[in-house]
Design a protein around this motif. Structure first.
Motif, PDB file in Angstrom:
ATOM      1  N   THR A 134     -18.268  -9.250 -37.006  1.00 56.14           N
ATOM      2  CA  THR A 134     -18.892 -10.408 -36.340  1.00 56.14           C
ATOM      3  C   THR A 134     -19.000 -10.232 -34.835  1.00 56.14           C
ATOM      4  N   ALA A 135     -18.228  -9.317 -34.249  1.00 54.46           N
ATOM      5  CA  ALA A 135     -18.220  -9.111 -32.797  1.00 54.46           C
ATOM      6  C   ALA A 135     -19.291  -8.106 -32.397  1.00 54.46           C
ATOM      7  N   PRO A 136     -19.659  -8.054 -31.141  1.00 57.48           N
ATOM      8  CA  PRO A 136     -20.613  -7.020 -30.689  1.00 57.48           C
ATOM      9  C   PRO A 136     -20.076  -5.616 -30.971  1.00 57.48           C
ATOM     10  N   ALA A 137     -20.980  -4.710 -31.259  1.00 53.82           N
ATOM     11  CA  ALA A 137     -20.594  -3.346 -31.622  1.00 53.82           C
ATOM     12  C   ALA A 137     -21.642  -2.379 -31.111  1.00 53.82           C
TER      13      ALA A 137
ATOM     14  N   ALA B  78     -25.657  -6.863 -31.408  1.00 57.04           N
ATOM     15  CA  ALA B  78     -25.008  -8.171 -31.277  1.00 57.04           C
ATOM     16  C   ALA B  78     -23.843  -8.330 -32.235  1.00 57.04           C
ATOM     17  N   THR B  79     -23.936  -7.742 -33.432  1.00 56.28           N
ATOM     18  CA  THR B  79     -22.879  -7.845 -34.436  1.00 56.28           C
ATOM     19  C   THR B  79     -22.590  -6.470 -35.029  1.00 56.28           C
ATOM     20  N   GLY B  80     -21.432  -6.365 -35.626  1.00 53.80           N
ATOM     21  CA  GLY B  80     -21.070  -5.112 -36.284  1.00 53.80           C
ATOM     22  C   GLY B  80     -21.859  -4.851 -37.539  1.00 53.80           C
ATOM     23  N   VAL B  81     -22.440  -5.915 -38.147  1.00 56.01           N
ATOM     24  CA  VAL B  81     -23.238  -5.719 -39.358  1.00 56.01           C
ATOM     25  C   VAL B  81     -24.457  -4.859 -39.061  1.00 56.01           C
ATOM     26  N   GLU B  82     -25.140  -5.119 -37.961  1.00 57.62           N
ATOM     27  CA  GLU B  82     -26.325  -4.335 -37.604  1.00 57.62           C
ATOM     28  C   GLU B  82     -25.938  -2.895 -37.272  1.00 57.62           C
ATOM     29  N   ALA B  83     -24.849  -2.713 -36.512  1.00 61.04           N
ATOM     30  CA  ALA B  83     -24.420  -1.350 -36.178  1.00 61.04           C
ATOM     31  C   ALA B  83     -24.043  -0.570 -37.430  1.00 61.04           C
ATOM     32  N   HIS B  84     -23.372  -1.239 -38.350  1.00 62.11           N
ATOM     33  CA  HIS B  84     -22.974  -0.564 -39.588  1.00 62.11           C
ATOM     34  C   HIS B  84     -24.186  -0.150 -40.408  1.00 62.11           C
ATOM     35  N   ALA B  85     -25.220  -0.995 -40.478  1.00 69.98           N
ATOM     36  CA  ALA B  85     -26.424  -0.658 -41.236  1.00 69.98           C
ATOM     37  C   ALA B  85     -27.136   0.544 -40.633  1.00 69.98           C
ATOM     38  N   VAL B  86     -27.231   0.619 -39.314  1.00 69.98           N
ATOM     39  CA  VAL B  86     -27.889   1.755 -38.661  1.00 69.98           C
ATOM     40  C   VAL B  86     -27.096   3.043 -38.894  1.00 69.98           C
ATOM     41  N   GLU B  87     -25.781   2.968 -38.761  1.00 70.03           N
ATOM     42  CA  GLU B  87     -24.956   4.176 -38.967  1.00 70.03           C
ATOM     43  C   GLU B  87     -25.103   4.699 -40.390  1.00 70.03           C
ATOM     44  N   GLN B  88     -25.032   3.808 -41.380  1.00 68.15           N
ATOM     45  CA  GLN B  88     -25.129   4.250 -42.760  1.00 68.15           C
ATOM     46  C   GLN B  88     -26.511   4.805 -43.079  1.00 68.15           C
TER      47      GLN B  88
END
Length: 507
Positions: free
Chosen positions: A357-360, A404-414
């Protein structure tokens, strides 16, 4: 005699050799012993260990015997011993007695001796020792004698009184059998009908006389073993949910190829296993065992609710991701029941690990010492600052992208990792070199930092404006690198650096 004083005082030797045990033997005593053994001395006594020329009174031959051997009862006459040498004329006489004429001088008792058979004229090579033991010297003549003996035995057998068909039929009635064909003889297979069970059997009269059962399908006693007919065996297999694919062999312990009516798979159980209560299909047996061990859906749902998660779909297994909604933060997560029972929960509400939920940020780093590049995600402040941690291990930041959130960063990394795995790139560094994040490392010669950054930016553009993926659900897991679309052969694909040093396609 004059013994020495030092030898007497030490006690090592006696004073008189005649009174000791090693006194010289008088010649008259030695001659008396030789005459008692049947040897007449032909010269004076030479000593106990020297050859003494004598004449053996039993055979009249001259021998050379030792007094010490004769005293022990051996070595009296070499010509009368069991292993005495054979004279050539005696050996030839023995061969002629056996009907063999020698064609060469005597070679020795155990050496083949060319001879001619006086009966058939065949040249044979028996040994003197075999003839002496009573063996035949000519093989063709021996075979002819054996054939004559067999013919005489069959002739004597034909002269024995035989049981006629009527007498044998009367004898079968005592065993509850009715003949269905003419009598074939005591050793022939005779097809009959057992009046007790009504089945056709094949018996031999001499087996019945030996005490064997008249019908193999009827047990000898209550609970005893019996032979199962083909129709009853097939009925037993069908009752167990198995359709036979081949005829019954008659052996209950032999594998029987069948098809399971439950799952449709081909299996090969035995009739004995089915009679013992075993399952015929291993796959169905495992499925039944798994169903028996499966957690009750109501109990599983209660465990999830106790952890603050409301199930959104039905329960499958404890190791299957279960789509739920967190009652605290309202986010949708997919944990497994096993993770929840071991202390897991909502990834968004977790106080440790990566904060979704935090910026990543997504980062690309390089290690010049190991010639490796890495892609990963980390927090920007407070928790999971991975960039600072890797810098202390010699890694250099190439580029990073903030979200803005870790969800977006995680999707790009995967998505970036999925692109590299599909191109054939496996992990470059091992767990020993880099315990944390080794699965996200690549060979810098095959995947340059510039190319890796371009892949990240391409996936950012592709994911822009799309639906946010399910939080916590990884696109690619380490144990499933070999499971790719279009892959026809199971198993792990070789890593890029093992496949070759050439640049693999990235786009």
């Amino acid at each position: 005699m004059t013994p020495r004083l030092g030898v007497i005082s030490s006690g090592r030797q006696g004073g008189c050799r005649y009174c000791a045990g090693k006194a010289p033997i008088p010649p008259q005593d030695a001659e008396a012993l030789m005459r008692a053994a049947g040897l007449e001395p032909l010269e004076p006594y030479p000593g106990s260990m020297s050859h003494w020329r004598c004449r053996h009174e039993a055979c009249g031959r001259e021998v050379k015997a030792r007094y010490s051997n004769v005293k022990r009862g051996v070595g009296i006459c070499r010509w009368c011993a069991p292993n005495a040498p054979v004279r050539p004329e005696d050996a030839a006489a023995l061969m002629r007695t056996a009907g063999l004429e020698p064609l060469a001088p005597y070679p020795g008792t155990d050496t083949p001796w060319p001879c001619r058979c006086a009966t058939c004229g065949t040249t044979v090579t028996p040994t003197h020792g075999s003839i002496k033991q009573g063996q035949g010297g000519c093989r063709p003549c021996s075979r002819k004698k054996a054939g004559v003996g067999i013919s005489q035995a069959w002739a004597r057998r034909r002269e024995l009184p035989r049981t006629d068909g009527d007498q044998a039929a009367v004898e079968l009635q005592g065993f509850g059998l009715t003949p269905l064909e003419p009598y074939p003889g005591p050793a022939g297979s005779w097809r009959c009908r057992h009046t007790v069970c009504g089945r056709d059997v094949e018996i031999r009269v001499h087996n019945l006389r030996r005490g064997l059962r008249a019908c193999p399908y009827c047990p000898p006693a209550p609970g005893g073993r019996r032979r199962w007919p083909a129709d009853e065996a097939e009925a037993l297999m069908r009752a167990a949910g198995l359709e036979p694919l081949e005829p019954y062999s008659g052996r209950r312990q032999q594998a029987w190829r069948c098809r399971c009516t439950g799952c449709g798979r081909e299996t090969a159980p035995s009739l004995g296993g089915i009679l013992a209560g075993q399952g015929g299909c291993r796959r169905c047996a495992d499925r039944r065992a798994a169903e028996a061990r499966k957690t009750d859906p109501e109990v599983a749902a209660a465990d999830m609710r106790a952890a603050g998660l409301e199930p959104l779909e039905r329960y499958v297994t404890s190791m299957t991701p279960w789509r739920c909604r967190c009652t605290t933060c309202g986010n949708e997560v997919t944990p497994t029941l096993m993770k929840i029972r071991t202390g897991g929960g909502c990834r968004f509400c977790a106080s440790h690990g990566f904060d979704l939920t935090a910026p990543a940020l997504v980062y690309v780093m390089r290690n010049h010492r190991h010639n490796a590049v890495k892609v990963g995600i980390g927090g920007t402040a407070g928790r999971n600052e991975r960039v600072a941690h890797h810098r202390r291990s010699g890694w250099v930041l190439v580029q990073d992208w903030h979200f803005a959130t870790g969800v977006e960063a995680h999707a790009v990394e995967q998505a970036a990792l999925q692109h590299l795995r599909d191109a054939g790139h496996g992990p470059y560094l091992s767990r020993d070199i880099m315990p944390n994040g080794w699965t996200e490392t690549f060979d810098a010669d095959l995947v340059t930092p510039t190319a890796l950054a371009a892949i990240v930016e391409t996936n950012i553009a592709d994911l822009a404006g799309t639906v946010t993926p399910v939080p916590g659900r990884t696109i690619l897991r380490p144990d499933r690198w070999s499971t790719r679309s279009g892959s026809s052969t199971p198993g792990r694909r070789p890593s890029a650096r093992r496949a070759g040093r050439g640049q693999l396609p990235l786009f």
